[in-house]
Design a protein around this motif. Structure first.
Motif, PDB file in Angstrom:
ATOM      1  N   HIS A  14       1.207  -1.146   0.091  1.00  0.00           N
ATOM      2  CA  HIS A  14      -0.200  -0.040   0.161  1.00  0.00           C
ATOM      3  C   HIS A  14       1.015   1.316  -0.050  1.00  0.00           C
ATOM      4  O   HIS A  14       1.761   1.089  -0.208  1.00  0.00           O
ATOM      5  CB  HIS A  14      -0.799   0.048   1.238  1.00  0.00           C
ATOM      6  CG  HIS A  14      -1.506  -1.456   1.340  1.00  0.00           C
ATOM      7  ND1 HIS A  14      -2.818  -1.140   0.496  1.00  0.00           N
ATOM      8  CD2 HIS A  14      -2.298  -2.532   2.354  1.00  0.00           C
ATOM      9  CE1 HIS A  14      -3.729  -2.590   0.354  1.00  0.00           C
ATOM     10  NE2 HIS A  14      -2.969  -2.511   1.561  1.00  0.00           N
ATOM     11  N   ASP A  15       0.538   2.306  -0.266  1.00  0.00           N
ATOM     12  CA  ASP A  15       0.831   3.820  -0.084  1.00  0.00           C
ATOM     13  C   ASP A  15       1.503   3.802   1.067  1.00  0.00           C
ATOM     14  O   ASP A  15       2.437   4.888   1.458  1.00  0.00           O
ATOM     15  CB  ASP A  15      -0.150   4.157  -0.714  1.00  0.00           C
ATOM     16  CG  ASP A  15      -0.388   5.099  -1.910  1.00  0.00           C
ATOM     17  OD1 ASP A  15       0.353   4.208  -2.962  1.00  0.00           O
ATOM     18  OD2 ASP A  15      -1.044   6.037  -2.543  1.00  0.00           O
ATOM     19  N   ASP A  16       1.437   3.661   2.415  1.00  0.00           N
ATOM     20  CA  ASP A  16       1.752   3.325   3.922  1.00  0.00           C
ATOM     21  C   ASP A  16       2.617   2.575   3.813  1.00  0.00           C
ATOM     22  O   ASP A  16       3.424   3.106   4.612  1.00  0.00           O
ATOM     23  CB  ASP A  16       0.718   3.401   4.787  1.00  0.00           C
ATOM     24  CG  ASP A  16       0.643   2.423   4.725  1.00  0.00           C
ATOM     25  OD1 ASP A  16       0.436   1.385   3.694  1.00  0.00           O
ATOM     26  OD2 ASP A  16      -0.592   2.185   6.151  1.00  0.00           O
ATOM     27  N   ARG A 259       2.614  -0.519 -12.570  1.00  0.00           N
ATOM     28  CA  ARG A 259       1.347   0.487 -11.797  1.00  0.00           C
ATOM     29  C   ARG A 259       1.252   1.694 -13.910  1.00  0.00           C
ATOM     30  O   ARG A 259       0.477   1.720 -13.062  1.00  0.00           O
ATOM     31  CB  ARG A 259       2.847   1.609 -11.136  1.00  0.00           C
ATOM     32  CG  ARG A 259       2.648   0.614  -9.482  1.00  0.00           C
ATOM     33  CD  ARG A 259       2.929   2.095  -8.484  1.00  0.00           C
ATOM     34  NE  ARG A 259       4.460   2.998  -9.202  1.00  0.00           N
ATOM     35  CZ  ARG A 259       5.798   2.577  -8.665  1.00  0.00           C
ATOM     36  NH1 ARG A 259       5.373   0.958  -8.179  1.00  0.00           N
ATOM     37  NH2 ARG A 259       6.257   3.862  -8.909  1.00  0.00           N
ATOM     38  N   GLY A 266       1.996  -1.013  -6.094  1.00  0.00           N
ATOM     39  CA  GLY A 266       2.370   0.108  -5.361  1.00  0.00           C
ATOM     40  C   GLY A 266       3.472   0.195  -5.502  1.00  0.00           C
ATOM     41  O   GLY A 266       4.664  -0.468  -6.284  1.00  0.00           O
ATOM     42  N   PRO A 267       4.382   0.941  -4.301  1.00  0.00           N
ATOM     43  CA  PRO A 267       6.146   1.293  -3.777  1.00  0.00           C
ATOM     44  C   PRO A 267       6.552   0.619  -3.859  1.00  0.00           C
ATOM     45  O   PRO A 267       6.361  -0.608  -3.154  1.00  0.00           O
ATOM     46  CB  PRO A 267       5.480   2.647  -3.199  1.00  0.00           C
ATOM     47  CG  PRO A 267       4.688   2.364  -2.962  1.00  0.00           C
ATOM     48  CD  PRO A 267       3.413   1.439  -2.766  1.00  0.00           C
ATOM     49  N   ASP A 274      11.476   4.934  -5.798  1.00  0.00           N
ATOM     50  CA  ASP A 274      10.886   4.945  -6.434  1.00  0.00           C
ATOM     51  C   ASP A 274      11.138   6.233  -7.865  1.00  0.00           C
ATOM     52  O   ASP A 274      11.737   6.814  -7.138  1.00  0.00           O
ATOM     53  CB  ASP A 274       9.156   5.248  -6.505  1.00  0.00           C
ATOM     54  CG  ASP A 274       8.511   4.306  -6.101  1.00  0.00           C
ATOM     55  OD1 ASP A 274       8.111   2.905  -6.176  1.00  0.00           O
ATOM     56  OD2 ASP A 274       7.729   4.907  -4.934  1.00  0.00           O
TER      57      ASP A 274
END
Length: 298
Positions: A14-16, A259, A266-267, A274
């Motif tokens: 996830h982004d977090d 992506r 995700g990252p 990234d």
């Protein structure tokens, strides 16, 4: 595993930065639909080095469940043998078929130590082992002969691209010993590896553009040099030039490309970063060119 492109799936976050298991399962399903020769979860491309043991368990378990016996599942393990064993036992319980032993952590080691690392791990797991020589791990002929005699060690993945050394190893291998081309962007050197008896290779491109990866694999298999050359010249070489701009892009660009194609990966996790906006724009150009070559869409 020698009959198809080897898939090294990305681990979805996830982004977090938390593990996105649903995204990972979706990514696995897309990878498996393209018919890879094997699935290698939680390896270098899958950011093994950033996973804790619980995350690793969930990732390998998901890979086994999604694969459902269709192709072998080879999970990554690493660090010193004692820590590698902790991950090996998790992979055993999750139902993995084999282990890829990633280079140990930090320290340089003599040949005797490299052999002992595999001996200690092989004696404590029931799963077959594939040794990965890359970074500070490189086997000489005498050490290689010893590891081929370790019960449970079934193969070697090479990331050094020292074809003189590799030829010496293949000539000293048992007949049923497995070899894999594990060079970064392995397609660039696939012909050279095949010439010394190592036709099987891992494909990071398969993680985001299986259409391109499979088209190149088919061209090599069928002796279609024109198609292979066009893919190398117009896609793979520009991708490698972009990859070489920043350390860690061998993974970061793969995730960014996935992506761009709408894959829920995700990252990357630190210490990777990234791609910059400029590099991402260039990646889109390279990816579009590659997809155009095989008649696929972004």
């Amino acid at each position: 595993m020698a009959n198809g492109v080897l898939s090294f799936p990305l681990t979805s976050f996830h982004d977090d930065g938390s593990l996105d298991l649903d995204g990972f399962r979706a990514h696995l399903a897309a990878q498996l639909a393209t018919g890879p020769g094997a699935l290698f979860p939680a390896c270098g491309t899958g950011e093994f080095f950033s996973l804790d043991e619980d995350e690793y368990r969930r990732v390998v378990s998901a890979a086994v469940e999604e694969t459902a016996g269709r192709v072998p599942v080879v999970a990554g393990v690493g660090y010193g043998w004692a820590q590698a064993l902790r991950f090996a036992r998790v992979a055993e319980d999750a139902g993995a078929d084999a282990l890829l032993v990633l280079p140990h952590y930090l320290v340089a080691a003599p040949q005797d130590g490299l052999v002992a690392q595999l001996e200690q791990l092989a004696a404590r797991t029931r799963l077959p082992l594939i040794a990965y020589q890359r970074g500070q791990v490189a086997y000489g002929v005498q050490a290689f002969r010893r590891i081929t005699r370790i019960p449970g060690v079934i193969g070697l993945k090479d990331g050094h691209s020292d074809l003189d050394r590799l030829q010496r190893l293949t000539l000293n291998a048992p007949e049923d010993f497995l070899f894999f081309n594990g060079a970064a962007t392995a397609e660039i050197q696939a012909r050279a590896y095949a010439a010394v008896g190592v036709p099987a290779y891992s494909s990071a491109v398969h993680a985001f553009a299986p259409e391109i990866a499979n088209a190149f694999h088919s061209a090599l298999r069928d002796g279609d040099d024109k198609t292979a050359d066009r893919l190398l010249r117009d896609f793979y070489v520009p991708l490698v030039e972009l990859r070489d701009r920043t350390p860690g892009y061998a993974v970061s660009l793969v995730k960014a490309a996935a992506r761009l194609r709408g894959r829920p990966v995700g990252p990357v996790r630190a210490p990777l970063t990234d791609p910059s906006a400029t590099d991402l724009a260039d990646l889109r150009t390279v990816l579009t060119a590659g997809l155009d070559l095989v008649g696929a869409a972004l």
